[in-house]
Motif scaffolding. Structure first.
Motif, PDB file in Angstrom:
ATOM      1  N   THR A 158       0.828  -1.223   0.000  1.00  0.00           N
ATOM      2  CA  THR A 158       0.000   0.000   0.000  1.00  0.00           C
ATOM      3  C   THR A 158       0.859   1.269   0.000  1.00  0.00           C
ATOM      4  OG1 THR A 158      -0.164  -0.365   2.379  1.00  0.00           O
ATOM      5  CG2 THR A 158      -2.110  -0.931   1.072  1.00  0.00           C
ATOM      6  N   ASP A 200       1.521   2.025  -3.566  1.00  0.00           N
ATOM      7  CA  ASP A 200       0.322   2.551  -4.234  1.00  0.00           C
ATOM      8  C   ASP A 200       0.288   4.070  -4.021  1.00  0.00           C
ATOM      9  OD1 ASP A 200      -0.260  -0.105  -4.655  1.00  0.00           O
ATOM     10  OD2 ASP A 200      -1.844  -0.227  -3.130  1.00  0.00           O
ATOM     11  N   ASP A 201       0.624   4.477  -2.801  1.00  0.00           N
ATOM     12  CA  ASP A 201       0.607   5.918  -2.490  1.00  0.00           C
ATOM     13  C   ASP A 201       1.716   6.660  -3.231  1.00  0.00           C
ATOM     14  OD1 ASP A 201      -1.543   5.442  -0.891  1.00  0.00           O
ATOM     15  OD2 ASP A 201      -0.440   5.535   0.998  1.00  0.00           O
ATOM     16  N   TRP A 202       2.850   6.031  -3.400  1.00  0.00           N
ATOM     17  CA  TRP A 202       3.940   6.677  -4.163  1.00  0.00           C
ATOM     18  C   TRP A 202       3.470   6.929  -5.603  1.00  0.00           C
ATOM     19  CZ3 TRP A 202       9.774   5.354  -3.222  1.00  0.00           C
ATOM     20  CH2 TRP A 202      10.069   5.491  -1.860  1.00  0.00           C
ATOM     21  N   VAL A 203       2.861   5.913  -6.179  1.00  0.00           N
ATOM     22  CA  VAL A 203       2.400   6.069  -7.575  1.00  0.00           C
ATOM     23  C   VAL A 203       1.355   7.178  -7.635  1.00  0.00           C
ATOM     24  CG1 VAL A 203       1.202   4.919  -9.474  1.00  0.00           C
ATOM     25  CG2 VAL A 203       2.988   3.696  -8.203  1.00  0.00           C
ATOM     26  N   ALA A 204       0.427   7.173  -6.661  1.00  0.00           N
ATOM     27  CA  ALA A 204      -0.618   8.217  -6.639  1.00  0.00           C
ATOM     28  C   ALA A 204       0.002   9.601  -6.461  1.00  0.00           C
ATOM     29  CB  ALA A 204      -1.615   7.932  -5.511  1.00  0.00           C
ATOM     30  N   ALA A 205       1.166   9.672  -5.825  1.00  0.00           N
ATOM     31  CA  ALA A 205       1.837  10.969  -5.616  1.00  0.00           C
ATOM     32  C   ALA A 205       2.679  11.377  -6.828  1.00  0.00           C
ATOM     33  CB  ALA A 205       2.711  10.897  -4.368  1.00  0.00           C
ATOM     34  N   SER A 233       5.420   7.513 -11.010  1.00  0.00           N
ATOM     35  CA  SER A 233       5.015   6.429 -11.907  1.00  0.00           C
ATOM     36  C   SER A 233       6.195   5.481 -12.128  1.00  0.00           C
ATOM     37  CB  SER A 233       4.479   6.982 -13.230  1.00  0.00           C
ATOM     38  OG  SER A 233       5.419   7.835 -13.780  1.00  0.00           O
ATOM     39  N   ASP A 284       5.577   1.170  -8.667  1.00  0.00           N
ATOM     40  CA  ASP A 284       4.508   0.327  -8.133  1.00  0.00           C
ATOM     41  C   ASP A 284       5.110  -0.837  -7.342  1.00  0.00           C
ATOM     42  OD1 ASP A 284       4.662  -2.095 -10.273  1.00  0.00           O
ATOM     43  OD2 ASP A 284       5.136  -0.143 -11.159  1.00  0.00           O
ATOM     44  N   ASP A 293       3.274  18.705  -9.570  1.00  0.00           N
ATOM     45  CA  ASP A 293       3.609  18.890  -8.152  1.00  0.00           C
ATOM     46  C   ASP A 293       4.595  20.048  -7.999  1.00  0.00           C
ATOM     47  OD1 ASP A 293       4.522  18.771  -5.568  1.00  0.00           O
ATOM     48  OD2 ASP A 293       4.787  16.603  -5.539  1.00  0.00           O
TER      49      ASP A 293
END
Ligand SMILES: Cc1cc2nc3c(=O)[nH]c(=O)nc-3n(C[C@H](O)[C@H](O)[C@H](O)COP(=O)(O)OP(=O)(O)OC[C@H]3O[C@@H](n4cnc5c(N)ncnc54)[C@H](O)[C@@H]3O)c2cc1C
Length: 499
Positions: free
Chosen positions: A102, A105-110, A113, A116, A446
């Motif tokens: 998880t 998942d948060d790194w990718v959402a931040a 890319s 994962d 960002d």
């Protein structure tokens, strides 16, 4: 002075840098230089024996960076820095955890890319194939009691070598007996084992980047003269030193650099912002009897728990051991005892963001570090910390512990209610020694991103960052393995760009 030239110059031979330099040299024919400010760790028992970790910051191989004291709360602690090959992995306590999926998942959402969990776990597997990781099997009465107490509190026994959730387990440590498996030990020693295309230069302090045309980094200024990089420079000097090197080289928030008379190369306001950490506090208990120390490691087990029931993964890590944790409670006036035990806990996904800033135009001076604990707007970090005290108290009140508890020394039996507990935490909070995020990875949307998902510094050519600085969000466990993963992944990214 000599002028040295390599294809890739890596600055900092610590958690990430040593892995990166060795992996890149193994996987490509590029000439790689690893520049480390400190000496080699070879033959230094005070470094190699992990039980002596407290000696490093006090001795010639270490230093401490004090924090900006907060308006309210504990301003007494500092960040220990080790200046020796292996970096903080030559100073740490070798606890080895892979973060849960998880987190990535948060790194990718931040905006990270390509980072994962599936990809990242391949890097962890490659590292774990090289590094010896031992489980610290519990023995002795007190250790059994702690595990019984966890079971009576409803926690299953978990095996940290597999994906896990809430529960209590035995420490996994990157060590071989009493000897640490630092990144230097595993990836750089003995020097005769190094590939011919890797040069390790110890006692080489980097002070600034050297630029050519078009904002391209072409080398570094060091204590042994300029060292040139034909292809790239990679900064792996750690979450407190990498942003400092960028700022002294003119990469950072323009107004701050100008204030110190530094020519601005690239206005990147995110440099030094977004300092993440695992704030730590403890519950200390005076024991009814002495608790003999273990031969090799004085801690018994680790408990992961959810303070907030809907958290995607346990939000607090509680380390349990047969000694008092008094570094912050003693100076705050809390009582001691001849023998005792402690729960030491950290907020896994702390949301407060601190900063590091220049204090002087002189690169030999420390930065100003403001961890800004408990500055998150909705008070999440403090809620989790208060939950940590309550969780420890529940554990220590189980039938299994009866006969072991004499009295609670800190916060103390009369400290009741969330506000009183929060006051105790503010007074005694300290770093969990996991600074990160000061040059965070992100996408073009960002405004505080410093590097892109390939770890390239934005607006500059020929420069990457690969260390704890690039973390877009904190990971939920102790961070050394993640820093090594960052080094390993950086090697793959650079190798791809060289092909
Ligand atoms: C006391 C302590 C205990 C810890 N315990 C654990 C644990 O049990 N488990 C865990 O997972 N994590 C632990 N950690 C955290 C973990 O070790 C670090 O987060 C991790 O090693 C950071 O890796 P890094 O590559 O970002 O930086 P570092 O490992 O700090 O490496 C940076 C390197 O750059 C070098 N350097 C700095 N400036 C320069 C310069 N100007 N020129 C040349 N070289 C330079 C430094 O000497 C160092 O070798 C602990 C940390 C500490 C301090």
């Amino acid at each position: 002075m000599e002028t040295l030239e390599f294809d890739i110059v890596v600055v900092g031979g610590g958690g990430a840098g040593a892995v990166l330099a060795r992996t890149l040299a193994d996987q490509t024919s590029a000439s790689v230089a690893l520049l480390e400010i400190g000496p080699s760790d070879a033959g230094r028992e005070e470094v190699l024996d992990f039980r002596r970790y407290r000696e490093i910051p006090a001795g010639p191989l270490g230093t401490r960076i004090p924090i900006v004291p907060p308006e309210r709360g504990n301003g007494r602690f500092s960040y220990p820095i080790s200046r020796v090959l292996g970096g903080s992995t030559s100073q740490n306590t070798c606890i080895w955890f892979r973060p849960p999926a998880t987190d990535f998942d948060d790194w990718v959402a931040a905006g990270a890319s390509g980072w994962d969990a599936e990809t990242i776990f391949r890097h962890f597997e490659a590292l774990e194939a090289k590094i010896r990781i031992e489980t610290h099997a519990t023995h002795g009465d007190f250790r059994r009691v702690l595990f019984d107490a966890a079971e009576q509190s409803g926690f299953p026994r978990v095996d940290f070598s597999r994906p896990f959730d809430a529960g209590m387990g035995e420490y996994r440590m990157s060590k071989s007996g009493a000897h640490r498996q630092s990144t230097s030990v595993v990836f750089l020693q003995p020097p005769s084992s190094l590939p011919a295309n890797l040069t390790v230069l110890t006692e080489t302090a980097v002070t600034r980047l050297v630029f050519g045309a078009d904002n391209r980094v072409v080398g570094v200024e060091t204590s042994r003269g300029i060292i040139r990089a034909r292809r790239e420079v990679v900064l792996s000097a750690g979450a407190l030193e990498t942003p400092k090197l960028l700022m002294h080289s003119g990469i950072g928030e323009a107004a701050q650099l100008q204030q110190f008379g530094i020519e601005v190369r690239q206005d990147l306001p995110g440099v030094g912002r977004h300092l993440l950490d695992h704030p730590a506090a403890c519950v200390n208990i005076a024991a009814t009897r002495s608790l003999p120390e273990d031969d090799l490691w004085n801690y018994a087990g680790v408990l992961f728990e959810r303070v907030e029931p809907d958290a995607p993964w346990p939000d607090i890590e509680i380390q349990l051991g047969p000694e008092l944790f008094e570094q912050q409670t003693a100076p705050a006036g809390y009582p001691s005892a001849p023998f005792g035990f402690a729960a030491y806990f950290t907020v896994n996904r702390a949301k407060s963001e601190g900063s590091v800033r220049l204090a002087s135009p002189d690169p030999s001076q420390h930065l100003t570090v403001d961890p800004a604990y408990f500055s998150d707007p909705d008070g999440y970090d403090m809620r989790i910390m208060v939950g940590g005290v309550k969780a420890a108290r529940r554990l220590f009140a189980t039938p299994a512990m009866a006969g072991w508890v004499r009295e609670e020394l800190a916060p103390g039996a009369d400290c009741r209610g969330d506000e009183a507990i929060a006051d105790f935490i503010r007074e005694t909070v300290t770093t969990g020694y996991h600074p990160g995020g000061t040059c965070k990875m992100g996408d073009a949307s960002d405004p505080l991103a410093v590097v892109d998902p390939e770890l390239r510094v934005l607006g500059v050519q020929g420069l990457r960052v690969a260390d704890a600085s690039i973390m877009p969000t904190m990971v939920s466990v102790n961070i050394a393995p993640t820093c090594m993963m960052i080094g390993h992944r950086a090697a793959a990214l650079i190798a791809r760009s060289l092909a």
